[in-house]
Write a protein that holds these residues in place. Structure first.
Motif, PDB file in Angstrom:
ATOM      1  N   GLN A   1       0.910  -1.130   0.062  1.00  0.00           N
ATOM      2  CA  GLN A   1       0.119  -0.039  -0.006  1.00  0.00           C
ATOM      3  C   GLN A   1       0.924   1.355   0.407  1.00  0.00           C
ATOM      4  O   GLN A   1       0.354   2.259  -0.369  1.00  0.00           O
ATOM      5  CB  GLN A   1      -0.899   0.049   1.275  1.00  0.00           C
ATOM      6  N   VAL A   2       2.147   0.980   0.337  1.00  0.00           N
ATOM      7  CA  VAL A   2       3.068   2.266   0.328  1.00  0.00           C
ATOM      8  C   VAL A   2       3.846   2.254  -0.858  1.00  0.00           C
ATOM      9  O   VAL A   2       4.024   2.931  -1.786  1.00  0.00           O
ATOM     10  CB  VAL A   2       4.085   2.390   1.616  1.00  0.00           C
ATOM     11  N   ARG A   3       4.614   1.094  -1.192  1.00  0.00           N
ATOM     12  CA  ARG A   3       5.575   0.790  -2.214  1.00  0.00           C
ATOM     13  C   ARG A   3       4.778   0.987  -3.722  1.00  0.00           C
ATOM     14  O   ARG A   3       5.167   1.481  -4.724  1.00  0.00           O
ATOM     15  CB  ARG A   3       6.055  -0.618  -2.173  1.00  0.00           C
TER      16      ARG A   3
ATOM     17  N   ALA B   1      -0.032   3.200  -8.711  1.00  0.00           N
ATOM     18  CA  ALA B   1      -1.535   2.859  -8.684  1.00  0.00           C
ATOM     19  C   ALA B   1      -1.973   4.262  -9.516  1.00  0.00           C
ATOM     20  O   ALA B   1      -2.787   4.174 -10.313  1.00  0.00           O
ATOM     21  CB  ALA B   1      -1.944   2.701  -7.453  1.00  0.00           C
ATOM     22  N   VAL B   2      -1.416   5.270  -8.997  1.00  0.00           N
ATOM     23  CA  VAL B   2      -1.957   6.685  -9.693  1.00  0.00           C
ATOM     24  C   VAL B   2      -1.740   6.740 -10.880  1.00  0.00           C
ATOM     25  O   VAL B   2      -2.318   7.111 -11.844  1.00  0.00           O
ATOM     26  CB  VAL B   2      -1.140   7.776  -8.949  1.00  0.00           C
ATOM     27  N   ARG B   3      -0.269   6.245 -11.541  1.00  0.00           N
ATOM     28  CA  ARG B   3      -0.058   6.264 -12.812  1.00  0.00           C
ATOM     29  C   ARG B   3      -1.009   5.356 -13.745  1.00  0.00           C
ATOM     30  O   ARG B   3      -1.439   5.806 -14.684  1.00  0.00           O
ATOM     31  CB  ARG B   3       1.529   5.791 -12.991  1.00  0.00           C
ATOM     32  N   ILE B   4      -1.351   4.257 -13.171  1.00  0.00           N
ATOM     33  CA  ILE B   4      -2.293   3.379 -13.946  1.00  0.00           C
ATOM     34  C   ILE B   4      -3.660   3.930 -14.111  1.00  0.00           C
ATOM     35  O   ILE B   4      -3.950   3.937 -15.231  1.00  0.00           O
ATOM     36  CB  ILE B   4      -2.542   1.950 -13.204  1.00  0.00           C
ATOM     37  N   VAL B   5      -4.099   4.580 -13.021  1.00  0.00           N
ATOM     38  CA  VAL B   5      -5.362   5.333 -13.273  1.00  0.00           C
ATOM     39  C   VAL B   5      -5.485   6.238 -14.279  1.00  0.00           C
ATOM     40  O   VAL B   5      -6.322   6.589 -15.045  1.00  0.00           O
ATOM     41  CB  VAL B   5      -5.845   5.865 -11.971  1.00  0.00           C
ATOM     42  N   LYS B   6      -4.437   7.140 -14.344  1.00  0.00           N
ATOM     43  CA  LYS B   6      -4.224   8.112 -15.182  1.00  0.00           C
ATOM     44  C   LYS B   6      -4.150   7.680 -16.635  1.00  0.00           C
ATOM     45  O   LYS B   6      -4.190   8.479 -17.610  1.00  0.00           O
ATOM     46  CB  LYS B   6      -2.967   9.015 -14.987  1.00  0.00           C
ATOM     47  N   GLY B   7      -3.781   6.255 -16.841  1.00  0.00           N
ATOM     48  CA  GLY B   7      -4.047   5.687 -18.267  1.00  0.00           C
ATOM     49  C   GLY B   7      -2.552   5.791 -18.922  1.00  0.00           C
ATOM     50  O   GLY B   7      -2.681   5.383 -19.958  1.00  0.00           O
ATOM     51  N   LYS B   8      -1.404   5.917 -18.274  1.00  0.00           N
ATOM     52  CA  LYS B   8      -0.189   5.753 -18.791  1.00  0.00           C
ATOM     53  C   LYS B   8       0.223   4.588 -19.512  1.00  0.00           C
ATOM     54  O   LYS B   8       0.788   4.483 -20.224  1.00  0.00           O
ATOM     55  CB  LYS B   8       0.889   6.175 -17.678  1.00  0.00           C
ATOM     56  N   TYR B   9      -0.170   3.482 -19.193  1.00  0.00           N
ATOM     57  CA  TYR B   9       0.103   1.883 -19.523  1.00  0.00           C
ATOM     58  C   TYR B   9      -1.199   1.363 -20.150  1.00  0.00           C
ATOM     59  O   TYR B   9      -1.039   0.117 -20.466  1.00  0.00           O
ATOM     60  CB  TYR B   9       0.559   1.165 -18.363  1.00  0.00           C
TER      61      TYR B   9
ATOM     62  N   PRO C   1      -8.341  -6.694 -23.125  1.00  0.00           N
ATOM     63  CA  PRO C   1      -9.806  -7.339 -22.953  1.00  0.00           C
ATOM     64  C   PRO C   1     -10.379  -6.682 -21.719  1.00  0.00           C
ATOM     65  O   PRO C   1      -9.587  -6.262 -20.656  1.00  0.00           O
ATOM     66  CB  PRO C   1      -9.613  -8.796 -22.545  1.00  0.00           C
ATOM     67  N   GLY C   2     -11.473  -6.469 -21.772  1.00  0.00           N
ATOM     68  CA  GLY C   2     -12.387  -5.862 -20.753  1.00  0.00           C
ATOM     69  C   GLY C   2     -13.252  -5.055 -21.143  1.00  0.00           C
ATOM     70  O   GLY C   2     -13.556  -4.473 -22.317  1.00  0.00           O
ATOM     71  N   ASP C   3     -14.293  -4.554 -20.251  1.00  0.00           N
ATOM     72  CA  ASP C   3     -15.354  -3.525 -20.699  1.00  0.00           C
ATOM     73  C   ASP C   3     -15.267  -2.145 -20.330  1.00  0.00           C
ATOM     74  O   ASP C   3     -16.056  -1.156 -20.747  1.00  0.00           O
ATOM     75  CB  ASP C   3     -16.619  -3.991 -19.790  1.00  0.00           C
ATOM     76  N   THR C   4     -14.458  -1.823 -19.238  1.00  0.00           N
ATOM     77  CA  THR C   4     -14.158  -0.255 -18.677  1.00  0.00           C
ATOM     78  C   THR C   4     -12.886   0.319 -18.641  1.00  0.00           C
ATOM     79  O   THR C   4     -12.041  -0.730 -18.622  1.00  0.00           O
ATOM     80  CB  THR C   4     -15.077  -0.175 -17.620  1.00  0.00           C
ATOM     81  N   SER C   5     -12.488   1.390 -18.694  1.00  0.00           N
ATOM     82  CA  SER C   5     -11.109   1.723 -18.087  1.00  0.00           C
ATOM     83  C   SER C   5     -10.939   1.451 -16.894  1.00  0.00           C
ATOM     84  O   SER C   5     -11.848   1.407 -16.098  1.00  0.00           O
ATOM     85  CB  SER C   5     -11.017   3.237 -18.547  1.00  0.00           C
ATOM     86  N   HIS C   6      -9.521   1.614 -16.368  1.00  0.00           N
ATOM     87  CA  HIS C   6      -9.229   1.631 -15.117  1.00  0.00           C
ATOM     88  C   HIS C   6      -9.809   2.870 -14.091  1.00  0.00           C
ATOM     89  O   HIS C   6     -10.152   2.530 -13.208  1.00  0.00           O
ATOM     90  CB  HIS C   6      -7.484   1.738 -14.846  1.00  0.00           C
TER      91      HIS C   6
ATOM     92  N   MET D   1      -3.509  -2.889  -7.995  1.00  0.00           N
ATOM     93  CA  MET D   1      -2.969  -1.782  -7.554  1.00  0.00           C
ATOM     94  C   MET D   1      -3.720  -0.400  -7.635  1.00  0.00           C
ATOM     95  O   MET D   1      -3.759   0.339  -6.666  1.00  0.00           O
ATOM     96  CB  MET D   1      -1.597  -1.331  -8.550  1.00  0.00           C
ATOM     97  N   VAL D   2      -4.606  -0.458  -8.759  1.00  0.00           N
ATOM     98  CA  VAL D   2      -5.690   0.621  -8.808  1.00  0.00           C
ATOM     99  C   VAL D   2      -6.612   0.598  -7.701  1.00  0.00           C
ATOM    100  O   VAL D   2      -6.907   1.522  -6.743  1.00  0.00           O
ATOM    101  CB  VAL D   2      -6.456   0.626 -10.014  1.00  0.00           C
ATOM    102  N   SER D   3      -7.098  -0.557  -7.154  1.00  0.00           N
ATOM    103  CA  SER D   3      -8.120  -0.850  -6.190  1.00  0.00           C
ATOM    104  C   SER D   3      -7.360  -0.279  -4.702  1.00  0.00           C
ATOM    105  O   SER D   3      -8.129  -0.185  -3.774  1.00  0.00           O
ATOM    106  CB  SER D   3      -8.583  -2.232  -5.971  1.00  0.00           C
ATOM    107  N   LEU D   4      -6.166  -0.355  -4.746  1.00  0.00           N
ATOM    108  CA  LEU D   4      -5.717   0.032  -3.179  1.00  0.00           C
ATOM    109  C   LEU D   4      -5.845   1.556  -2.985  1.00  0.00           C
ATOM    110  O   LEU D   4      -5.834   1.894  -1.718  1.00  0.00           O
ATOM    111  CB  LEU D   4      -4.183  -0.500  -2.910  1.00  0.00           C
TER     112      LEU D   4
END
Length: 566
Positions: free
Chosen positions: A43-45, A50-58, A64-69, A304-307
């Motif tokens: 949750q620290v490391r 997690a923030v970068r993934i939510v921003k859509g960087k990767y 596959p999937g129905d929605t964005s991060h 990581m997004v979910s944390l």
């Protein structure tokens, strides 16, 4: 004893073996602590990643999937940011005092790891349904990896029950209560109107739900945070004393102060952990269902997004609510209100909250586990009333865990909401009023959303502050109900296939409308039981897959470094 009280007593009895049992806080915290150590403080490391993934960087649209991060995070947050943040925090303080907030923090910090684990595993073992959408959640890893179909069925059934007991009924019940208190809108009107809007959203499935969540969640969070800060800054001199009250009473329990009768260490911890779970749902496995729809090939990335959820939900929003309530001081004051039937208990003898011995006895009495050890006895008999005021003595009315003052009694007119002052006798049996049509009003502690609304009036906005709570609760709770309809939808799909979803949605909307007029304490009692019925199977499942989880995280970082060399 009427049917409502019988149901509540039955639910409270079940809760004694589940969320209120001595083992449960240690089980929930213990699993989070184990994975925090086992995975090396993720949750620290992994917070920055997690923030970068939510921003859509990767992100890749071909995954596959129905929605964005971000949509998955918003949907999951809409499921967790609800009455737990407004009414639930107030309920935790009301029952356990300031110390309960510390245990909410502990539950959230360790819950960040728990949610990381359950979401990663659920995303890893998700599958595509017959209608082409993704379906995932703990029931899928329980069956596909653990080969424990029976545990998966238990979890799925518990999810359906929880969709009503956690995401549906408490949400509309609190909305209706606050809309009635603030705008005098009858509960049934609120229930019917919002049930129609709910039906219009959930018919569109996850894509429409995610679109609504993406737009509403950020707006409602900003609105609520601004409103909370306006109260906290206004009472800035009480900020440090509020933190001091939270930290200073962690291992001793919260002391009696004002109308608050105090709470033991065990009671404060139990209420804090229980309300923390209700707020951020870490360990419950519910959010894992929403995240399973997210686009992506790497399960750990969605984990990581979910944390971020417990961090936003509890460590930010719930803490702001707690500071509003504590800094304003309303949590320990008695307020004029109409007493809820199930909040009232008549006891033999005359007690005072300024008498230390009386306070100790009442504290023991009000804790279900220690009630039999108390010298306090429930009152049986008649009470004489003259023009709405009691002229008998030899008893004390406890309402909302406080000694009631300035009490009046009136009789509700048949077929009307109006009532007339009573002159005559009223009957009390086993501490409870026998006649359900008697309206009791007076001064006592208040709880849930009403307490938070009162606290919001003690800032720069004055009485207008309660409108922030009303609008915030309306948006928070309504989007929670939307998200939970999807969780129940996926559980029904797992158990019965897509054909059962339409029947479930109709029933879900109908119960949403009905719950607007159901007794508040019964709804919360159902929520307490339902949430743990999901949590225990999920915690067992993720513990059994701890090695699988560690290997999944290692694979993620190995692949990530190959694709993103420095």
């Amino acid at each position: 004893m009427d049917i409502i009280e019988t149901i509540k007593n039955g639910l409270d009895y079940l809760d004694g073996f589940l969320g209120s049992a001595d083992y449960f806080p240690f089980l929930l915290i213990g699993v989070g602590l184990f994975f925090t150590i086992y995975l090396g403080l993720p949750q620290v490391r992994y917070f920055g990643q997690a923030v970068r993934i939510v921003k859509g960087k990767y992100s890749k649209s071909s995954d596959p999937g129905d929605t964005s991060h971000f949509a998955a995070l918003s949907t999951a947050l809409s499921g967790t940011v609800g009455t737990g943040n407004i009414g639930g925090v107030a309920l935790a303080i009301f029952m356990g005092g300031p110390a309960a907030i510390f245990w909410m923090w502990v539950t959230a910090f360790l819950g960040m790891t728990t949610k990381f684990v359950e979401v990663t595993l659920s995303h890893k073992y998700r599958e595509k349904t017959e209608d082409g959408t993704m379906a995932g959640g703990p029931m899928y890893y329980m069956e596909k990896k653990l080969n424990m179909k029976w545990l998966a069925v238990i979890f799925a059934l518990a999810t359906i029950i929880s969709s009503f007991g956690t995401g549906n009924m408490p949400q509309i019940n609190n909305i209706a209560q606050v809309m009635n208190d603030t705008f005098l809108i009858p509960n049934w009107i609120t229930g019917v109107v919002l049930a129609i809007l709910l039906a219009m959203v959930i018919i569109g499935g996850i894509k429409r739900i995610a679109k609504v969540a993406e737009r509403v969640v950020p707006f409602m969070a900003v609105l609520y945070v601004i409103g909370a800060l306006l109260v906290i800054i206004y009472n800035y001199q009480n900020i440090l004393p509020s933190f001091s009250a939270i930290i200073g009473s962690v291992f001793s329990g919260s002391a009696a102060v004002g109308g608050f009768l105090g709470a033991s260490f065990a009671y404060a911890m139990q209420r804090g952990v229980n309300r923390g779970l209700f707020s951020n749902e870490a360990g419950q496995g519910s959010a894992a269902i929403a995240h399973s729809a997210a686009r992506g090939k790497e399960p750990a990335s969605e984990g990581m997004v979910s944390l971020l959820e417990p961090f936003i939900d509890t460590l930010i929003i719930c803490t702001l609510t707690a500071l509003v309530i504590l800094s304003s001081g309303v949590w320990k004051d008695k307020h004029q209100n109409t007493f809820d039937r199930n909040d009232m208990i008549f006891v033999v003898g005359e007690y005072s909250d300024s008498n230390e011995s009386d306070v100790k006895q009442l504290q023991i009495f009000l804790d279900r586990k220690t009630e039999k050890e108390s010298k306090v006895q429930r009152f049986d008999g008649s009470i004489s009333i003259q023009n709405g005021e009691a002229i008998s003595d030899g008893y004390t009315l406890i309402n909302a865990r406080s000694i009631a003052e300035d009490v009046t009694y009136s009789q509700r007119e048949e077929g009307s909401l109006k009532s007339q002052p009573i002159t005559g006798e009223i009957t009390v049996k086993n501490g409870r009023l026998e006649n359900p049509d008697i309206v009791v009003e007076g001064k006592s502690l208040i709880h849930s959303a009403s307490l938070t609304a009162e606290a919001f009036t003690k800032g720069f906005l004055g009485e207008n502050g309660k409108y922030i709570v009303s609008l915030g609760l309306l948006l928070f709770a309504f989007t929670t109900a939307i998200a939970w309809s999807y969780y129940g939808d996926r559980a029904v799909t797992y158990l019965f296939g897509s054909k059962g979803v339409h029947i479930y949605r109709v029933f879900y909307v109908a119960m949403f409308a009905l719950a607007a007029v159901v007794d508040t304490t019964v709804v919360w009692a159902l929520a307490n039981v339902a949430i743990v019925m999901m949590t225990i199977p999920n915690l067992i499942g993720i513990m059994l897959l701890h090695k699988d989880m560690k290997n999944t995280v290692k694979e993620y970082w190995a692949d990530f470094r190959k694709e993103n060399p420095k």
